[in-house]
Structure formats: structure tokens, C-alpha cells
Design a protein around this motif. Sequence first.
Motif, short mmCIF file in Angstrom:
data_model
loop_
_atom_site.label_atom_id
_atom_site.label_comp_id
_atom_site.label_asym_id
_atom_site.label_seq_id
_atom_site.Cartn_x
_atom_site.Cartn_y
_atom_site.Cartn_z
N GLU A 134 10.08 -9.12 0.98
CA GLU A 134 9.44 -9.13 2.29
C GLU A 134 8.55 -7.90 2.48
O GLU A 134 7.44 -7.98 2.97
CB GLU A 134 10.49 -9.20 3.39
CG GLU A 134 9.98 -9.74 4.72
CD GLU A 134 9.45 -11.17 4.63
OE1 GLU A 134 8.56 -11.50 5.43
OE2 GLU A 134 9.92 -11.94 3.78
N LEU A 135 9.04 -6.75 2.03
CA LEU A 135 8.26 -5.53 2.15
C LEU A 135 7.09 -5.50 1.19
O LEU A 135 6.09 -4.82 1.44
CB LEU A 135 9.16 -4.31 1.94
CG LEU A 135 10.25 -4.12 3.00
CD1 LEU A 135 11.15 -2.95 2.64
CD2 LEU A 135 9.65 -3.91 4.38
N LEU A 136 7.20 -6.25 0.10
CA LEU A 136 6.09 -6.31 -0.85
C LEU A 136 4.85 -6.94 -0.22
O LEU A 136 3.73 -6.70 -0.66
CB LEU A 136 6.50 -7.10 -2.10
CG LEU A 136 5.49 -7.16 -3.25
CD1 LEU A 136 5.10 -5.76 -3.71
CD2 LEU A 136 6.05 -7.97 -4.42
N LYS A 137 5.04 -7.70 0.85
CA LYS A 137 3.89 -8.29 1.56
C LYS A 137 2.99 -7.21 2.14
O LYS A 137 1.83 -7.49 2.46
CB LYS A 137 4.39 -9.23 2.66
CG LYS A 137 5.11 -10.46 2.16
CD LYS A 137 5.65 -11.30 3.31
CE LYS A 137 6.39 -12.53 2.81
NZ LYS A 137 6.96 -13.34 3.92
N ALA A 138 3.52 -6.00 2.29
CA ALA A 138 2.71 -4.88 2.78
C ALA A 138 2.36 -3.92 1.65
O ALA A 138 1.79 -2.85 1.90
CB ALA A 138 3.45 -4.14 3.89
N GLY A 139 2.72 -4.28 0.41
CA GLY A 139 2.40 -3.41 -0.72
C GLY A 139 3.39 -2.30 -0.92
O GLY A 139 3.00 -1.17 -1.25
N GLY A 140 4.70 -2.60 -0.74
CA GLY A 140 5.71 -1.58 -0.94
C GLY A 140 6.98 -2.15 -1.52
O GLY A 140 7.28 -3.33 -1.37
N SER A 141 7.74 -1.28 -2.21
CA SER A 141 9.02 -1.69 -2.77
C SER A 141 9.98 -0.49 -2.76
O SER A 141 9.98 0.28 -1.80
CB SER A 141 8.84 -2.26 -4.18
OG SER A 141 10.03 -2.90 -4.61
N VAL A 142 10.77 -0.34 -3.81
CA VAL A 142 11.87 0.62 -3.81
C VAL A 142 11.42 2.05 -3.50
O VAL A 142 11.88 2.69 -2.55
CB VAL A 142 12.61 0.60 -5.16
CG1 VAL A 142 13.70 1.66 -5.20
CG2 VAL A 142 13.21 -0.78 -5.42
N LYS A 143 10.50 2.58 -4.30
CA LYS A 143 10.09 3.98 -4.11
C LYS A 143 9.36 4.18 -2.79
O LYS A 143 9.53 5.21 -2.12
CB LYS A 143 9.21 4.44 -5.27
CG LYS A 143 8.78 5.91 -5.17
CD LYS A 143 10.00 6.83 -5.22
CE LYS A 143 9.61 8.30 -5.05
NZ LYS A 143 9.33 8.64 -3.64
N CYS A 144 8.56 3.20 -2.39
CA CYS A 144 7.84 3.33 -1.12
C CYS A 144 8.81 3.55 0.04
O CYS A 144 8.47 4.23 1.01
CB CYS A 144 7.00 2.08 -0.86
SG CYS A 144 5.51 1.96 -1.86
N CYS A 145 10.00 2.97 -0.06
CA CYS A 145 10.99 3.10 1.01
C CYS A 145 11.81 4.38 0.92
O CYS A 145 12.68 4.59 1.78
CB CYS A 145 11.95 1.90 0.96
SG CYS A 145 11.19 0.31 1.35
N THR A 146 11.54 5.21 -0.06
CA THR A 146 12.46 6.30 -0.40
C THR A 146 11.73 7.63 -0.54
O THR A 146 10.92 7.82 -1.45
CB THR A 146 13.16 5.98 -1.73
OG1 THR A 146 13.68 4.64 -1.69
CG2 THR A 146 14.27 6.96 -2.00
N LEU A 147 12.03 8.56 0.36
CA LEU A 147 11.50 9.93 0.28
C LEU A 147 12.60 10.83 -0.26
O LEU A 147 13.69 10.92 0.33
CB LEU A 147 11.04 10.41 1.66
CG LEU A 147 10.52 11.84 1.77
CD1 LEU A 147 9.35 12.09 0.85
CD2 LEU A 147 10.13 12.16 3.21
#
Length: 282
Positions: free
Chosen positions: A266-279
Amino acid sequence: MPSTGTALQEQTPRTPRTATPHRLLMCRPQYFDVTYSINPWMNPDKPTDTATALLQWEQLRELYVSLGHTVEVVEPVEGLPDMVFAANGATVVDGKVLGARFRHRERTAEGPAYLDWFARNGYRDLLWPEHINEGEGDYLRVGRRMLAGTGFRTDARSHAEAQEFFGLPVTGLTLVDPAFYHLDTALAVLSADEIMYYPQAFSPGSRAVLREIFPDAVLADAQDAAVFGLNAFSDGLNVLLPQAATGLIGRLKERGFNPIGVSLGELLKAGGSVKCCTLDLS
């Protein structure tokens, strides 16, 4: 007479990999939606399901906790649907925080929101940047070196700003494929001296630099790159990455890592996955 080198290579055991606990920052996708398009993955006409995004995000958070990591959560802000992509919110090294200044107006308010979280949580060495940079989306630390992306989002001038602030050497890398608009979509850090990346996402000169510094890197093919397989997080043993990246999963196993496939479609629809969600706050 058998080849001694080959026999020794076969008999020499691989050094066991160990996981290092990390402190991570994440943001619930409470207001997640695709209402604009600032990368090729985003299509406002394609419906999104916030409930599914929340479920997938929570599964990722629980997985981190089960692996021994500490997860902090920043409160989402209504009207900022991409704030779930916490990696873009800042870059943190040795407790020093370089804030994020976004290229697109749709995300500009995220930078101050994240920097405010750091200020309220005891961080004192904070820098509001002069030049555009999109946090750990384009800054990845490998040991005591920073790899820094440019080409689509982060201004190359910010590389010198980051080097001066962090006191670490910064190696600039130019991205050339708009589908891989941030460094963390085309390259992942596996350990203090190992990476995996998709060569075709980089300019010829940047590919040469990566080959020079990381001659034994894990290379991704187009299929694994297309499912965001490189948008991954590693603790030195466990590598969390999209479950569709089957080729990378196999190559990581061969290198002694423990790849764990996750679903964040679902988040890939905005161009993001595991690392994008993780700081990474470590």
C-alpha cells in the motif's frame, strides 16, 4: 593434486553475522493517501486504503520490536500524507541531527515537524540546513563514511554542508533514473562495510566509485529493483526488504544474512517501502 586455494576456501567457515540493536523513529500512516504526484510511483487516480497501510506499517513496527530494536513514534500531522516516510525527516549521526529541507512544496512542512520532535526529545545539536536535502532518503552511513545521493531531490551543495556538520567524509553519488529518485531506493547498507545496489540507477562515474569502494557489493537486477527491493533495513544480520525481491533474498542468504520479506504494497503506491518508513537514530 587438488587446488589448495579452493580447498581452503571451502573449509574456511564464514564469520558469523550478528545483529546490532538499533533505535528507530517511525510515523504511523494515519493520514496516508496519494493526492499528488512527485515521483513516478504516485498516481492520485489509483485508490489507496489507509486501513491497509496502517496494518502493514504496524506489522513492520512489530517486526522491528521482535528483533530487539527500539522504535520511537512521531505523531503524524494531518495534511502531510507522506510523513509516514520517516527516513526523509532528518539525518542522525552520533546524536547530531541534520534537518530536512524538502524540494517539493507538498512536503516542506515535514522538515520542521520532524526537527521539532528531536528538539522535544532531548537532542541539542540540531542544524536547519541551508540547502535542500531529504534526510536519510539521500544520506546513508556505511561505517564512518556517508554516501550521499543527488540528481532528483537533494542538492549536491548539501553534501559539503553534511560533511562539515558531521565531520565524516561524504561521497556523492548521482542518480539518473527517476524511478529511483532517492538514494535509499537504489542502494541499501548491509553492514559497516557492505552494501547492495542497482547499478543502472547511477551515472557511469558513480557506478565506478561504488565499484572502487565496494568491489564485493551485492548487485540487484532490474526485477528486484522494480519492486523496491533495495529500500531495505539491515541490522548486520537481519535484512528487512520487500518480499517480492526474491533474487536479492537468495543472494543475501548466500552471503550469510537472514533476509526477512515484508509486505508494504500500500505504501509502495507513494514510492516507499521498508527503509522509507525507518529513520535510524543509532
